[in-house]
Design an enzyme around this catalytic site. Structure first.
Site: not given
Lengths: 258, 304, 304, 258
Positions: C69, C130, C243-244
Site C-alpha cells: 500500500n 511510515c 506483521g502478517g
C-alpha cells in the site's frame, strides 16, 4: 542412479482409510520408467495459499501393466490434507523416482521387512521385488491398534505378516522389538529392512547390531528439492552430513551415527 | 527471431536466465530434467576454502509462499571442488560461475585465487551476504566499508568477471552496492535471502536448528524488485536480479526494473524445468511486444 | 478460566490483541462486525498535525500472500480528530491509541501534545516508520540518533504511555529499539511495512502511483517474527508484535517469540471478525496447553 | 448506512456466459438483509497461492423470496478465474452490503440507466427497484458486439432496452453516446445512472453536464477492505480524496473533478 522425470500423472483411484490415510493410484501417460523399491516421489501440491514446496512421498506399489503407481499417505498437515482431497481425473505432477531405495542385492534370501505405522508404505513394492528375485521375505508390522494396520490383505498375498499392536488388539502386544521375530529369532533373518518412526527404527537397529544382522533403515527428513541440491534434509553419517533425498532415504545402519 | 543475449559487462550470456547458488547444486543434478547448457549461466553452490559441514538438521521451514533455510554453506572445500567437481562442469557450453564464500578476508582471497586458475570458470559470485554462518558472510555485506575492503582484496587476486552478491538485510542496499562498485566489482547480484524465523507453536520451539534462517521464494519478490530498481539506478555496473522469481512474468518484471539478467533459485525446487520455461517465456514476451532483443526490455519501466 | 490480561508497562490490556493503525479506521467502521471493546486495544489511523490528502491513486498492489500500500498518511489532521472523531471513540471500553505521525519533529511534538490532552486516549503509537511519505516517517526510524532525538522530544510533552513503532527496513532493528528505549519509550511495536514494489509487466509500469510502497500480509510474518524475537531479548521495555498475523496460531507464535501483545493489521481486510477469533484462539491455546495466563506464553520459546 | 454483515452464502447456480463472464446465484442461510441498488459485496476467494485479498463485485440482482442474490462477474484475472470455477454447493463468504448505491429518491420519474460491458451488472436490481417505486426507467447498453450484451432477456422484462454495439451487430453502431437517447433526447430523462468503463462514463457525464441532467456514475477502483479503512480505493473529489468503497461507489458527477 536411475533417470528421474517430471511427469503429470492422473488420479485413477483415491481411497480414504480411517479418515487418517489416503491411498492414491496414479496413472502414467505412457510406460513407467524403472523404479527401485524404497524410492520416493516429490508431489506438486494443488494450488494453495498455505503450501509452497513439494511433498516427498514414498512409493507404495508399482503396476507396470496398468502404468500406475500407488502412494499411501498419512494426512498430517496442510499439504497432505490437500492430497487427501484429490479425486479421480485430477492431475498430479511428480518428480520421480528419487533416492536410492533398499539394497535388494544385499538383502539375502530371508529378509525381514519391518514397518511401523505408515512406514509400511514402501514395504509392499519391496516385498514384491524380493519375491520376484526368489527371496522368501517376511513382514513385521507394528501399529498403535488394529485400525493402524494398513493394507494387510495386500501384504498377506505376498508373504507372512507378523503383527504387534501397542494395545494388543491384534498380534503381539507392544512394539515390533517385543515380537519373537526380533526378540528371539532375529538371527534367522538374512537382513532387516526397516521403515517407521525414528525411535522404532533405532530400537530395531540396536537389536540388529547386537545380533550382527545387516540392517537398512529408510529415513524421512524435511526436504525441499528431493534431488540433493538444497541440502536441507541432511542426516549425520560417519562421513559427515548426507542428503536423505539423494544419498538416502535408505541407509545401512553402520553408515549412521546410531 | 529475437535476440536474448546479454553482455554482462564483458560476461557474455546467451540469455538472461541463470541459476541461483545453493538451489542448483553443480548443475549435473538437473541433467535429467533440462539441457543445462541452454541457460545463460549457472552459479554453483557456495564454495569455501576449507570443507564445511554446515548447520545441524533441521534446516528448513515452509512459510506463506516461501521457505526459510539454514544450510550454512555446507561444501567440501575448494580443493575438492577443483579436483573432483570442476572436471564434471567443463562439459557445459554455458557460463559456470562459482559462488565464493568464507569467514575471513584471507579465506575469501585464497579461495577466489584458486578459482581464478580454472579456465572454464569465467566469473565468480562473491557471497558477502550469507545469513546462515556465524562469522563472515552477511557481516561483510551489511557494512559499506567492509564491503569495499573485501571486494578490493578479491579484485587484486581475481582477474575475471567479479560479481558481488548483496544482502537485503540492510538500511540502504544502494550504499552497499556503491561500495562494491568502488571496490572493483564487475556486477552485483541481489537479493540474497531475508533473515527470517519460524516457530512451531504447539512445541514452542524454533522450526530450524539455528533459530533464524534465510527466507526466499515468491513471498520476497516485491522486496527484491524494489531493491533491484533502486540499485540499478544508482550504480553503473550491471545488476543481476533474483528473489522470488517463480515464472517468466516475474523474470520480465526484474528486467523491466533494471536488471540485466536474473537468477532463478527456490523455484527450481518446485519445478526442476522452470529455468528453461522462463527462457521460453521471456522470448514469448519479447515477440508479443514486438521487441527485437532483451536489451529493449531491460530498464524499460515507464514512470512518466 | 485463563487470564488473558497483559500489563504493558503500565498500560492494562484485557487481552493481548490490538489492531494495527491504518487497518482498522477509527474502530467504528467495525461496529457492524464485532464488539470492538472486547479487544485489548485499538490503534486508530495515523494522525498528523495538518490535514493530508495522501498519495495519488492507485495505492494498492496484491502480492504473493501479501499486499503493498501507498496511502501516505491521508487524514484530516489532529484538530479534526479531536473535535469530530475523538467524541465518537469515548464509547469504547478498551484502550484507544492514536498513531501519531509527521514530517518534522515540531509537527510530531505539537500533534502528540494535543493528543496528550485527550483523557480517553491512554497512549500513542509514535510512527517513525511510515515508508510512504516523502519527508519524515521512515527517515527518523532508520537512524538510531534521529530515533532517540525524536522520542526524547515527544517524551517531554507526552506524559502517558509512549509506544514507538519501528520499521523493518534497517540493518539492525535492535539498535533502533535501544535508541527508542533510551529516548524514553514505554514500549515498541514492530514491524511496520517492508518497502516493496510491484510492476505491471504487460504495461511496463509501476502498479502503484508512488512506485514503491509498504508490504504487509502473511508473506512478511517470518521477518516480523525474527525481529520481534531479536528486539524482545535486547530491550527491557515490552514489545508489541505485528506483521502478517492472519490467525490465532500466528499471534501465539509472536507471543512465544517474546511479544507481550500483538497487533492485527492486514488480516482485518480479509476477515473483519478476525480479531475476536484470534482472542478466542489464544484462549483455546492456553487451555489446551494447561496454562493459566497469557504471561506463561510470552517469551516461552525453548531454544535449549 | 445499511448494516453490513459477513456471511457464508451457498452457490445454488453458476452459469458461464461466453467463456468470459460467470453468473453466480448465492443463497443466504436466512432472510437477506436490506440491500440498496448499486451496492457491492467483497468476496472471499477460494484458497489459492496467487490471490490474497477479497474481490469487490457489484450486486446484480436480489431475490428476497429465494433468499438469493446474484453476481455477474467478468473473468479477468486470477481472482475472478477462481470464482468462475465455483460449483453448486460451494460456500462463498461475503462481506456486504457495501457502499451507498444509487440515489433512488433523486432519480426522478424517467431515469436512463446506462451500462457498458459488464457495467450492466448493477442495472438489473436498480431497474427493478425503480419500477417498484413507480418510475419508468429505460436502459441504454453499449457493448463491443452482440455477444457482449449480457442478460438482455432479463432486462427487457423490466423496461425498454436501447442498444449500441461498436461493430454495429445489434442496435446503433458506435458508443452509447452515439445513441439518440443521449445524442438528441437526453433532456427527456429525469436522470442518468451510469456504470461502465471510465472513458464511457466520462463521455456520458460530459453530455449530462451539457444538458443539465442529473447524472450518477458507479466507480470501480482497486480496493482491499471495502469498508473505508485501508484508504486504497480513493478517487479525487472536490472535497479531496474519497473512498470509492464507503463513500461511493456511486458519485453524483458534480462531486468529482471531471
Amino acid at each position: 542412479m536411475l533417470k528421474r522425470f517430471t511427469t503429470d500423472f492422473t488420479v485413477v483411484a483415491a481411497e480414504m482409510i480411517d479418515c487418517e490415510y489416503v491411498l492414491l493410484t496414479l496413472k502414467h501417460p505412457e510406460q513407467l520408467p524403472e523404479i527401485n523399491a524404497g524410492q520416493f516421489v516429490e508431489v506438486k501440491l494443488p494450488d494453495s495459499a498455505t503450501s509452497f514446496l513439494r511433498r516427498p512421498i514414498s512409493i507404495h506399489d508399482v503396476n507396470r501393466d496398468n502404468q500406475t503407481l500407488q502412494l499411501l499417505i498419512r494426512v498430517v498437515g496442510n499439504g497432505t490434507k490437500l492430497l487427501s482431497l484429490l479425486t479421480i481425473g485430477d492431475k498430479l505432477n511428480l518428480v520421480y523416482p528419487l533416492g536410492n531405495g533398499f539394497s535388494l542385492d544385499k538383502a539375502g534370501n530371508r529378509p525381514l521387512l519391518v514397518g511401523g505405522g505408515v512406514g509400511v508404505a514402501p514395504m509392499l513394492y519391496l516385498g514384491k521385488r524380493l519375491v520376484e528375485m526368489g527371496a522368501q521375505p517376511e513382514f513385521l508390522f507394528g501399529a498403535r491398534n488394529k485400525s493402524g494396520l494398513l493394507r494387510l490383505a495386500e501384504f498377506e498375498k505376498i508373504a507372512k505378516v507378523n503383527i504387534t499392536t501397542e494395545d494388543g488388539s491384534v498380534g503381539t502386544k507392544g512394539f515390533v522389538t517385543n515380537h519373537s521375530a526380533i526378540e528371539s529369532n532375529i538371527a534367522n533373518y538374512s537382513s532387516l529392512l526397516v521403515c517407521g518412526p525414528m525411535p522404532m527404527m533405532k530400537a530395531v537397529a540396536a537389536k540388529a547390531k547386537a545380533a550382527g544382522v545387516r540392517c537398512e533403515v529408510s529415513l524421512e527428513n524435511k526436504m525441499a528439492c528431493g534431488i540433493g541440491v538444497c541440502l536441507c534434509c541432511v542426516t549425520e553419517t560417519k562421513e559427515g552430513h548426507k542428503c536423505v533425498c539423494s544419498q538416502g532415504p535408505v541407509f545401512e545402519i553402520n553408515e549412521l551415527k546410531w | 527471431m529475437v535476440d536474448l543475449s546479454v553482455n554482462l559487462n564483458g560476461l557474455q550470456l546467451k540469455n538472461p536466465v541463470m541459476t541461483a547458488s545453493g538451489t542448483f547444486g553443480y548443475g549435473y543434478e538437473y541433467d535429467d530434467f533440462i539441457d543445462v547448457s541452454s541457460l545463460g549461466g549457472i552459479i554453483v553452490k557456495g564454495t569455501t576454502l576449507a570443507p564445511r559441514e554446515g548447520n545441524a538438521y533441521p534446516r528448513l521451514a515452509e512459510t506463506p509462499q516461501g521457505m526459510i533455510n539454514a544450510v550454512g554453506l555446507q561444501n567440501k572445500g575448494v580443493d575438492y571442488f577443483c579436483k573432483n567437481i570442476y572436471p564434471k562442469l567443463t562439459k557445459y557450453t554455458t557460463n559456470v560461475l562459482v559462488n565464493v564464500s568464507g569467514s575471513t578476508i584471507d579465506d575469501y582471497v585464497e579461495c577466489a585465487s584458486r578459482i581464478n586458475e580454472l579456465d572454464a570458470i569465467p566469473a565468480i559470485e562473491l557471497n558477502i551476504s550469507c545469513p546462515n554462518v556465524k562469522h563472515g558472510g552477511m557481516a561483510f555485506g551489511t557494512n559499506p566499508v567492509a564491503t569495499e575492503e573485501i571486494v578490493s582484496a578479491i579484485r587484486k587476486v581475481y582477474h575475471k568477471h567479479l560479481m558481488v552478491k548483496l544482502t537485503p538485510n540492510v538500511t540502504s542496499i544502494v550504499d552497499i552496492a556503491k561500495a562494491a562498485e568502488a571496490g572493483g566489482a564487475d556486477s552485483v547480484s541481489l537479493i540474497n535471502t531475508l533473515l527470517g524465523m519460524a516457530i512451531d507453536a504447539e512445541r514452542r520451539r524454533p522450526v530450524i536448528s539455528t533459530i533464524t534462517g534465510g527466507m526466499s521464494g515468491a513471498a520476497v519478490k516485491p522486496i527484491a524488485l524494489r531493491m533491484v530498481w533502486q540499485v540499478s539506478h544508482a550504480v553503473k555496473i550491471p545488476v543481476v536480479g533474483l528473489g522470488g522469481i517463480m515464472n517468466a512474468t516475474d523474470a520480465v518484471e526484474f528486467l523491466i526494473a533494471g536488471a540485466s539478467a536474473v537468477e532463478v533459485g527456490t523455484a527450481n525446487f518446485i519445478d526442476p524445468t522452470i529455468t528453461v520455461k522462463i527462457v521460453d517465456g521471456i522470448r514469448d514476451y519479447l515477440e508479443r511486444h514486438n521487441m527485437n532483443s532483451v536489451s529493449e526490455l531491460i530498464d524499460s519501466l515507464q514512470t512518466e
